[in-house]
Design a protein around this motif. Structure first.
Motif, mmCIF file in Angstrom:
data_model
loop_
_atom_site.group_PDB
_atom_site.id
_atom_site.type_symbol
_atom_site.label_atom_id
_atom_site.label_comp_id
_atom_site.label_asym_id
_atom_site.label_seq_id
_atom_site.Cartn_x
_atom_site.Cartn_y
_atom_site.Cartn_z
ATOM 1 N N ASP A 169 0.812 -1.217 0.000
ATOM 2 C CA ASP A 169 0.000 0.000 0.000
ATOM 3 C C ASP A 169 0.846 1.268 0.000
ATOM 4 O O ASP A 169 0.308 2.382 -0.007
ATOM 5 N N CYS A 221 -8.729 -8.338 1.380
ATOM 6 C CA CYS A 221 -7.622 -7.519 1.872
ATOM 7 C C CYS A 221 -6.304 -7.923 1.217
ATOM 8 O O CYS A 221 -5.528 -7.061 0.786
ATOM 9 N N ILE A 277 -7.950 -2.529 0.942
ATOM 10 C CA ILE A 277 -7.035 -3.103 1.929
ATOM 11 C C ILE A 277 -7.441 -2.724 3.356
ATOM 12 O O ILE A 277 -7.629 -3.586 4.214
ATOM 13 N N MET A 314 -11.215 -3.829 4.460
ATOM 14 C CA MET A 314 -11.332 -5.279 4.598
ATOM 15 C C MET A 314 -10.463 -5.817 5.738
ATOM 16 O O MET A 314 -10.817 -6.795 6.390
ATOM 17 N N LEU A 315 -9.329 -5.151 5.996
ATOM 18 C CA LEU A 315 -8.523 -5.503 7.165
ATOM 19 C C LEU A 315 -9.331 -5.272 8.439
ATOM 20 O O LEU A 315 -9.335 -6.107 9.355
#
Length: 419
Positions: free
Chosen positions: A252, A311, A319, A322-323
Protein backbone atom coordinates in the motif's frame (compact mmCIF):
# COMPACT_ATOMS: atom_id res chain seq x y z
CA UNK A 1 -28.10 -21.94 45.66
CA UNK A 2 -26.44 -18.59 44.94
CA UNK A 3 -26.38 -17.71 48.65
CA UNK A 4 -24.80 -21.06 49.47
CA UNK A 5 -22.17 -20.57 46.79
CA UNK A 6 -21.40 -17.03 47.91
CA UNK A 7 -21.15 -18.03 51.55
CA UNK A 8 -18.34 -20.37 50.70
CA UNK A 9 -16.26 -17.51 49.32
CA UNK A 10 -14.14 -15.37 51.66
CA UNK A 11 -14.94 -11.63 51.52
CA UNK A 12 -11.65 -10.95 49.75
CA UNK A 13 -12.73 -13.05 46.73
CA UNK A 14 -15.78 -10.81 46.25
CA UNK A 15 -14.17 -7.47 47.17
CA UNK A 16 -10.79 -8.38 45.68
CA UNK A 17 -12.07 -9.86 42.42
CA UNK A 18 -12.41 -6.47 40.72
CA UNK A 19 -8.95 -5.40 41.90
CA UNK A 20 -7.46 -8.61 40.50
CA UNK A 21 -9.32 -8.19 37.22
CA UNK A 22 -8.13 -4.59 36.78
CA UNK A 23 -4.49 -5.29 37.66
CA UNK A 24 -4.20 -8.54 35.69
CA UNK A 25 -5.84 -6.92 32.66
CA UNK A 26 -3.38 -4.02 32.96
CA UNK A 27 -0.43 -6.41 32.97
CA UNK A 28 -1.91 -8.33 30.04
CA UNK A 29 -2.11 -4.98 28.25
CA UNK A 30 1.58 -4.27 28.92
CA UNK A 31 2.58 -7.76 27.76
CA UNK A 32 0.88 -7.26 24.40
CA UNK A 33 2.55 -3.88 23.99
CA UNK A 34 5.90 -5.65 24.46
CA UNK A 35 4.98 -8.35 21.96
CA UNK A 36 3.74 -6.07 19.18
CA UNK A 37 6.42 -3.40 19.24
CA UNK A 38 8.68 -5.61 17.12
CA UNK A 39 6.23 -5.92 14.17
CA UNK A 40 6.02 -2.12 14.21
CA UNK A 41 9.79 -1.77 13.78
CA UNK A 42 10.62 -4.94 11.86
CA UNK A 43 11.25 -3.17 8.54
CA UNK A 44 13.93 -1.11 10.35
CA UNK A 45 15.34 -4.30 11.90
CA UNK A 46 15.30 -6.00 8.49
CA UNK A 47 17.23 -3.08 6.98
CA UNK A 48 19.84 -2.84 9.76
CA UNK A 49 20.67 -6.55 9.76
CA UNK A 50 20.02 -7.21 6.02
CA UNK A 51 17.67 -10.05 6.98
CA UNK A 52 15.30 -12.01 4.73
CA UNK A 53 11.57 -12.27 5.46
CA UNK A 54 12.11 -15.83 6.67
CA UNK A 55 14.73 -14.64 9.16
CA UNK A 56 12.45 -11.84 10.38
CA UNK A 57 9.70 -14.42 10.89
CA UNK A 58 12.16 -16.53 12.88
CA UNK A 59 12.21 -13.88 15.63
CA UNK A 60 8.66 -14.82 16.60
CA UNK A 61 9.54 -18.50 16.23
CA UNK A 62 12.25 -18.25 18.90
CA UNK A 63 10.02 -16.15 21.16
CA UNK A 64 7.28 -18.77 20.94
CA UNK A 65 9.70 -21.68 21.25
CA UNK A 66 10.93 -20.34 24.59
CA UNK A 67 7.32 -19.60 25.53
CA UNK A 68 6.10 -23.15 24.89
CA UNK A 69 9.13 -24.88 26.39
CA UNK A 70 8.60 -22.94 29.62
CA UNK A 71 4.82 -23.48 29.76
CA UNK A 72 4.82 -27.10 31.05
CA UNK A 73 7.09 -26.07 33.93
CA UNK A 74 5.08 -22.95 34.74
CA UNK A 75 1.84 -24.95 34.52
CA UNK A 76 3.13 -27.41 37.12
CA UNK A 77 4.31 -24.55 39.34
CA UNK A 78 0.89 -22.90 39.08
CA UNK A 79 -0.89 -26.03 40.32
CA UNK A 80 1.49 -26.49 43.27
CA UNK A 81 2.66 -23.03 44.40
CA UNK A 82 1.33 -19.50 44.88
CA UNK A 83 0.75 -17.73 41.57
CA UNK A 84 1.10 -14.09 42.63
CA UNK A 85 4.90 -14.13 43.33
CA UNK A 86 5.44 -15.90 40.01
CA UNK A 87 3.45 -13.23 38.15
CA UNK A 88 5.35 -10.38 39.81
CA UNK A 89 8.72 -12.01 39.12
CA UNK A 90 7.84 -12.65 35.47
CA UNK A 91 6.68 -9.06 34.94
CA UNK A 92 9.90 -7.62 36.40
CA UNK A 93 11.95 -10.04 34.30
CA UNK A 94 10.20 -8.94 31.08
CA UNK A 95 10.77 -5.27 31.90
CA UNK A 96 14.45 -6.00 32.52
CA UNK A 97 14.77 -7.74 29.16
CA UNK A 98 13.29 -4.69 27.44
CA UNK A 99 15.79 -2.40 29.18
CA UNK A 100 18.65 -4.55 27.87
CA UNK A 101 17.57 -4.14 24.23
CA UNK A 102 20.19 -1.36 23.88
CA UNK A 103 22.93 -4.00 24.10
CA UNK A 104 21.61 -5.84 21.03
CA UNK A 105 23.83 -5.22 18.00
CA UNK A 106 23.56 -8.49 16.05
CA UNK A 107 20.62 -10.45 14.70
CA UNK A 108 21.50 -13.52 16.78
CA UNK A 109 21.57 -11.40 19.93
CA UNK A 110 18.14 -10.03 18.99
CA UNK A 111 16.79 -13.58 18.71
CA UNK A 112 18.21 -14.45 22.15
CA UNK A 113 16.66 -11.31 23.60
CA UNK A 114 13.27 -12.12 22.06
CA UNK A 115 13.43 -15.72 23.29
CA UNK A 116 14.13 -14.48 26.84
CA UNK A 117 11.01 -12.32 26.64
CA UNK A 118 9.05 -15.47 25.81
CA UNK A 119 10.25 -17.12 29.01
CA UNK A 120 8.87 -14.29 31.11
CA UNK A 121 5.53 -14.10 29.34
CA UNK A 122 4.96 -17.85 29.71
CA UNK A 123 4.26 -17.38 33.42
CA UNK A 124 1.67 -14.65 33.16
CA UNK A 125 -0.19 -16.19 30.21
CA UNK A 126 -1.09 -19.16 32.42
CA UNK A 127 -1.50 -17.67 35.87
CA UNK A 128 -3.63 -14.63 35.02
CA UNK A 129 -6.70 -16.55 33.73
CA UNK A 130 -6.29 -19.20 36.45
CA UNK A 131 -6.47 -16.62 39.25
CA UNK A 132 -9.52 -14.99 37.64
CA UNK A 133 -11.19 -18.42 37.35
CA UNK A 134 -10.70 -18.87 41.10
CA UNK A 135 -12.46 -15.55 41.73
CA UNK A 136 -15.38 -16.00 39.29
CA UNK A 137 -17.74 -19.00 38.73
CA UNK A 138 -18.06 -20.66 35.32
CA UNK A 139 -21.08 -18.72 34.04
CA UNK A 140 -19.24 -15.41 34.74
CA UNK A 141 -15.90 -16.35 33.17
CA UNK A 142 -16.86 -15.42 29.62
CA UNK A 143 -17.60 -11.86 30.77
CA UNK A 144 -14.44 -11.64 32.89
CA UNK A 145 -12.10 -13.16 30.31
CA UNK A 146 -13.63 -10.95 27.62
CA UNK A 147 -12.57 -7.93 29.71
CA UNK A 148 -9.17 -9.54 30.31
CA UNK A 149 -8.70 -10.17 26.58
CA UNK A 150 -9.60 -6.62 25.54
CA UNK A 151 -5.98 -6.01 26.50
CA UNK A 152 -4.90 -7.94 23.39
CA UNK A 153 -6.14 -5.50 20.70
CA UNK A 154 -5.47 -2.40 22.83
CA UNK A 155 -1.96 -3.54 23.76
CA UNK A 156 -1.20 -4.69 20.23
CA UNK A 157 -2.43 -1.40 18.81
CA UNK A 158 -0.27 0.63 21.20
CA UNK A 159 2.67 -1.65 20.41
CA UNK A 160 2.28 -0.88 16.70
CA UNK A 161 1.92 2.84 17.43
CA UNK A 162 4.92 3.02 19.76
CA UNK A 163 7.02 0.93 17.41
CA UNK A 164 6.13 2.92 14.30
CA UNK A 165 6.17 6.45 15.75
CA UNK A 166 8.87 6.27 18.45
CA UNK A 167 11.00 3.90 16.38
CA UNK A 168 10.64 6.12 13.32
CA UNK A 169 12.03 9.12 15.23
CA UNK A 170 14.54 7.57 17.66
CA UNK A 171 15.50 4.18 16.21
CA UNK A 172 13.97 0.75 16.69
CA UNK A 173 15.50 0.13 20.15
CA UNK A 174 13.88 3.13 21.87
CA UNK A 175 10.27 1.77 21.86
CA UNK A 176 11.34 -1.13 24.08
CA UNK A 177 12.48 1.34 26.76
CA UNK A 178 9.05 2.99 26.61
CA UNK A 179 7.31 -0.34 27.27
CA UNK A 180 9.59 -1.38 30.13
CA UNK A 181 8.48 1.21 32.70
CA UNK A 182 4.74 0.35 32.85
CA UNK A 183 5.58 -3.31 33.44
CA UNK A 184 7.50 -2.45 36.60
CA UNK A 185 4.70 -0.20 37.87
CA UNK A 186 1.96 -2.79 37.36
CA UNK A 187 4.11 -5.56 38.89
CA UNK A 188 4.53 -3.49 42.06
CA UNK A 189 0.80 -2.72 42.21
CA UNK A 190 0.05 -6.45 41.99
CA UNK A 191 2.61 -7.18 44.69
CA UNK A 192 1.09 -4.74 47.18
CA UNK A 193 -2.61 -4.63 46.33
CA UNK A 194 -3.78 -7.89 44.74
CA UNK A 195 -4.96 -10.78 46.92
CA UNK A 196 -4.48 -14.34 45.70
CA UNK A 197 -7.62 -16.50 46.07
CA UNK A 198 -7.68 -20.12 47.19
CA UNK A 199 -7.66 -22.62 44.36
CA UNK A 200 -11.20 -23.57 43.44
CA UNK A 201 -12.70 -20.78 45.58
CA UNK A 202 -15.35 -19.95 42.98
CA UNK A 203 -16.42 -23.62 42.94
CA UNK A 204 -16.96 -23.51 46.71
CA UNK A 205 -14.38 -26.13 47.67
CA UNK A 206 -10.70 -26.97 47.72
CA UNK A 207 -9.73 -28.97 44.63
CA UNK A 208 -7.70 -32.14 44.68
CA UNK A 209 -4.73 -32.60 42.40
CA UNK A 210 -5.62 -35.26 39.87
CA UNK A 211 -3.44 -38.12 38.71
CA UNK A 212 -2.91 -38.76 35.03
CA UNK A 213 -3.53 -35.11 34.19
CA UNK A 214 -2.13 -35.25 30.64
CA UNK A 215 -4.13 -38.36 29.79
CA UNK A 216 -7.32 -36.77 31.14
CA UNK A 217 -6.76 -33.72 28.94
CA UNK A 218 -6.10 -35.82 25.85
CA UNK A 219 -9.35 -37.71 26.47
CA UNK A 220 -11.34 -34.49 26.98
CA UNK A 221 -12.94 -33.55 23.61
CA UNK A 222 -14.30 -30.24 24.92
CA UNK A 223 -10.79 -29.20 25.92
CA UNK A 224 -9.03 -30.55 22.82
CA UNK A 225 -11.35 -28.95 20.27
CA UNK A 226 -11.26 -25.59 22.07
CA UNK A 227 -7.46 -25.63 22.20
CA UNK A 228 -6.92 -26.85 18.63
CA UNK A 229 -9.51 -24.39 17.33
CA UNK A 230 -7.74 -21.59 19.17
CA UNK A 231 -4.41 -22.81 17.73
CA UNK A 232 -5.77 -22.48 14.20
CA UNK A 233 -7.12 -18.98 14.92
CA UNK A 234 -3.80 -18.07 16.54
CA UNK A 235 -1.92 -19.20 13.42
CA UNK A 236 -3.96 -16.77 11.33
CA UNK A 237 -4.05 -13.90 13.80
CA UNK A 238 -0.36 -14.24 14.67
CA UNK A 239 0.67 -14.24 11.03
CA UNK A 240 -1.54 -11.30 10.09
CA UNK A 241 -0.48 -9.30 13.16
CA UNK A 242 3.19 -9.86 12.43
CA UNK A 243 3.22 -9.17 8.71
CA UNK A 244 0.47 -6.62 8.12
CA UNK A 245 2.63 -3.55 8.97
CA UNK A 246 5.11 -4.73 6.34
CA UNK A 247 2.22 -5.45 3.93
CA UNK A 248 0.94 -1.89 4.33
CA UNK A 249 4.42 -0.53 3.59
CA UNK A 250 5.23 -2.77 0.63
CA UNK A 251 1.84 -3.16 -1.05
CA UNK A 252 0.00 0.00 0.00
CA UNK A 253 3.08 2.26 -0.08
CA UNK A 254 2.85 3.47 3.54
CA UNK A 255 5.70 4.83 5.64
CA UNK A 256 6.66 2.95 8.85
CA UNK A 257 4.95 5.59 10.98
CA UNK A 258 1.81 5.58 8.83
CA UNK A 259 1.65 1.77 8.73
CA UNK A 260 2.12 1.56 12.50
CA UNK A 261 -0.54 4.21 13.13
CA UNK A 262 -3.10 2.65 10.79
CA UNK A 263 -2.49 -0.89 12.04
CA UNK A 264 -2.71 0.31 15.62
CA UNK A 265 -5.87 2.34 15.06
CA UNK A 266 -7.64 -0.45 13.19
CA UNK A 267 -6.57 -3.06 15.74
CA UNK A 268 -7.69 -1.08 18.79
CA UNK A 269 -11.12 -0.17 17.36
CA UNK A 270 -11.98 -3.50 15.78
CA UNK A 271 -10.34 -5.46 18.58
CA UNK A 272 -12.12 -3.71 21.43
CA UNK A 273 -15.49 -3.60 19.68
CA UNK A 274 -15.16 -7.17 18.37
CA UNK A 275 -14.07 -8.58 21.72
CA UNK A 276 -16.86 -6.82 23.63
CA UNK A 277 -19.56 -7.66 21.07
CA UNK A 278 -18.44 -11.30 20.87
CA UNK A 279 -18.43 -11.61 24.64
CA UNK A 280 -21.88 -10.00 24.87
CA UNK A 281 -23.33 -12.30 22.20
CA UNK A 282 -21.87 -15.39 23.87
CA UNK A 283 -23.06 -14.29 27.33
CA UNK A 284 -26.65 -13.84 26.16
CA UNK A 285 -26.67 -16.88 23.89
CA UNK A 286 -25.23 -19.13 26.61
CA UNK A 287 -28.37 -18.52 28.70
CA UNK A 288 -30.31 -20.66 26.24
CA UNK A 289 -27.52 -22.64 24.57
CA UNK A 290 -24.49 -23.89 26.54
CA UNK A 291 -22.66 -24.44 23.23
CA UNK A 292 -22.44 -20.69 22.60
CA UNK A 293 -18.83 -20.44 23.83
CA UNK A 294 -17.84 -22.68 20.90
CA UNK A 295 -20.33 -21.48 18.29
CA UNK A 296 -19.46 -17.77 18.51
CA UNK A 297 -15.72 -18.29 17.78
CA UNK A 298 -16.56 -20.89 15.11
CA UNK A 299 -18.70 -18.41 13.19
CA UNK A 300 -16.23 -15.59 13.80
CA UNK A 301 -13.41 -17.60 12.17
CA UNK A 302 -15.59 -18.45 9.18
CA UNK A 303 -16.83 -14.89 8.70
CA UNK A 304 -13.25 -13.56 8.72
CA UNK A 305 -12.37 -15.40 5.49
CA UNK A 306 -14.12 -13.23 2.82
CA UNK A 307 -12.80 -9.84 4.02
CA UNK A 308 -9.31 -11.27 4.60
CA UNK A 309 -9.33 -12.64 1.04
CA UNK A 310 -10.22 -9.20 -0.34
CA UNK A 311 -7.62 -7.52 1.87
CA UNK A 312 -4.77 -9.71 0.60
CA UNK A 313 -5.76 -10.05 -3.06
CA UNK A 314 -8.27 -7.28 -3.81
CA UNK A 315 -7.66 -3.73 -5.05
CA UNK A 316 -5.63 -1.33 -2.90
CA UNK A 317 -8.71 0.71 -2.05
CA UNK A 318 -10.13 -2.28 -0.13
CA UNK A 319 -7.04 -3.10 1.93
CA UNK A 320 -7.86 -1.00 4.99
CA UNK A 321 -11.67 -1.53 5.17
CA UNK A 322 -11.33 -5.28 4.60
CA UNK A 323 -8.52 -5.50 7.17
CA UNK A 324 -10.85 -3.82 9.67
CA UNK A 325 -13.71 -6.21 8.85
CA UNK A 326 -11.49 -9.30 9.10
CA UNK A 327 -10.03 -8.23 12.44
CA UNK A 328 -13.48 -7.46 13.83
CA UNK A 329 -14.66 -10.99 13.05
CA UNK A 330 -11.46 -12.56 14.42
CA UNK A 331 -11.81 -10.79 17.77
CA UNK A 332 -15.46 -11.77 18.18
CA UNK A 333 -14.39 -15.19 19.44
CA UNK A 334 -11.46 -14.26 21.70
CA UNK A 335 -13.22 -14.06 25.07
CA UNK A 336 -15.69 -16.94 24.57
CA UNK A 337 -13.01 -19.32 23.36
CA UNK A 338 -10.75 -18.70 26.34
CA UNK A 339 -13.74 -19.14 28.66
CA UNK A 340 -14.58 -22.42 26.92
CA UNK A 341 -11.07 -23.72 27.59
CA UNK A 342 -11.16 -22.75 31.28
CA UNK A 343 -14.63 -24.24 31.78
CA UNK A 344 -13.70 -27.55 30.15
CA UNK A 345 -11.46 -28.65 33.07
CA UNK A 346 -11.61 -28.73 36.87
CA UNK A 347 -9.82 -26.24 39.15
CA UNK A 348 -7.24 -28.76 40.35
CA UNK A 349 -5.64 -29.04 36.90
CA UNK A 350 -6.51 -25.64 35.46
CA UNK A 351 -2.95 -24.24 35.38
CA UNK A 352 -1.67 -27.41 33.72
CA UNK A 353 -4.55 -27.31 31.23
CA UNK A 354 -3.76 -23.69 30.34
CA UNK A 355 -0.09 -24.58 30.04
CA UNK A 356 -1.11 -27.27 27.55
CA UNK A 357 -3.25 -24.73 25.74
CA UNK A 358 -0.38 -22.26 25.48
CA UNK A 359 1.96 -25.00 24.34
CA UNK A 360 -0.34 -26.15 21.52
CA UNK A 361 -1.62 -22.79 20.30
CA UNK A 362 1.92 -21.49 19.94
CA UNK A 363 3.57 -24.65 18.61
CA UNK A 364 0.79 -25.03 16.03
CA UNK A 365 -0.14 -21.35 15.80
CA UNK A 366 1.88 -18.15 15.97
CA UNK A 367 5.29 -19.79 16.39
CA UNK A 368 5.41 -21.23 12.85
CA UNK A 369 3.01 -18.86 11.05
CA UNK A 370 5.24 -15.74 10.68
CA UNK A 371 8.11 -17.92 9.47
CA UNK A 372 5.92 -19.91 7.06
CA UNK A 373 4.39 -16.71 5.70
CA UNK A 374 7.88 -15.22 5.33
CA UNK A 375 9.11 -18.34 3.53
CA UNK A 376 6.19 -18.26 1.09
CA UNK A 377 6.78 -14.52 0.62
CA UNK A 378 10.46 -15.09 -0.22
CA UNK A 379 9.42 -17.51 -2.99
CA UNK A 380 6.45 -15.49 -4.30
CA UNK A 381 5.15 -12.36 -2.57
CA UNK A 382 3.68 -11.25 0.74
CA UNK A 383 0.13 -11.47 -0.63
CA UNK A 384 0.53 -15.20 -1.18
CA UNK A 385 2.23 -15.62 2.16
CA UNK A 386 -0.66 -14.04 4.01
CA UNK A 387 -3.09 -16.10 1.96
CA UNK A 388 -2.00 -19.17 3.96
CA UNK A 389 -3.99 -17.80 6.93
CA UNK A 390 -7.27 -18.29 5.06
CA UNK A 391 -6.85 -22.05 5.30
CA UNK A 392 -6.40 -22.05 9.05
CA UNK A 393 -9.50 -19.89 9.55
CA UNK A 394 -11.56 -22.63 7.92
CA UNK A 395 -9.83 -25.34 9.97
CA UNK A 396 -10.62 -23.41 13.16
CA UNK A 397 -14.30 -23.14 12.28
CA UNK A 398 -14.59 -26.88 11.59
CA UNK A 399 -12.88 -27.83 14.86
CA UNK A 400 -15.06 -25.51 16.93
CA UNK A 401 -18.31 -26.65 15.33
CA UNK A 402 -17.28 -30.18 16.30
CA UNK A 403 -16.31 -29.02 19.79
CA UNK A 404 -19.75 -27.49 20.35
CA UNK A 405 -21.14 -31.03 20.59
CA UNK A 406 -19.05 -31.64 23.73
CA UNK A 407 -19.50 -28.26 25.44
CA UNK A 408 -20.05 -28.64 29.23
CA UNK A 409 -23.18 -27.16 30.75
CA UNK A 410 -22.87 -23.97 32.79
CA UNK A 411 -23.90 -23.66 36.45
CA UNK A 412 -25.93 -20.47 36.07
CA UNK A 413 -27.57 -20.95 39.45
CA UNK A 414 -24.21 -20.19 41.09
CA UNK A 415 -23.52 -17.09 39.01
CA UNK A 416 -24.06 -14.52 41.73
CA UNK A 417 -20.95 -15.46 43.67
CA UNK A 418 -18.69 -12.88 42.07
CA UNK A 419 -21.12 -10.60 40.27
Amino acid sequence: MAETSQSKLPFVSVAGATTALVLLTALNFVNYIDRYILPGVQEMVKHEFSASDERIGALTFWFMLAYVLASPVTGWLGDHFRRKPLIVGAALFCSGINFFTATVHSFDALMIRHAALGLGEACFGIFGPVILADFYPDDQRNRVLTIFNVALPVGAALGYLIGGSVGGHYGWRMPFYVSAVPGVIVALLILFFMKEPERGASEGGKPKLEKGVILSLVKNPAYLTAVLGLAAVTFSLGGISWWMPSFLQRVDGRSPASAGFLMGAITVVTGVVGTIVGGWIAQRWSRTNHRALYLVPAWSALLAVPPALLCFFGPKALILPMLAAAQFFIFLGTGPLNAATVNSVGPGIRATALAGQLFLIHVLGDAPSPRIIGLVSDHSNLNMGLGVTLITFVIAAVLLFIGARYAPRLHTDEGAAAS
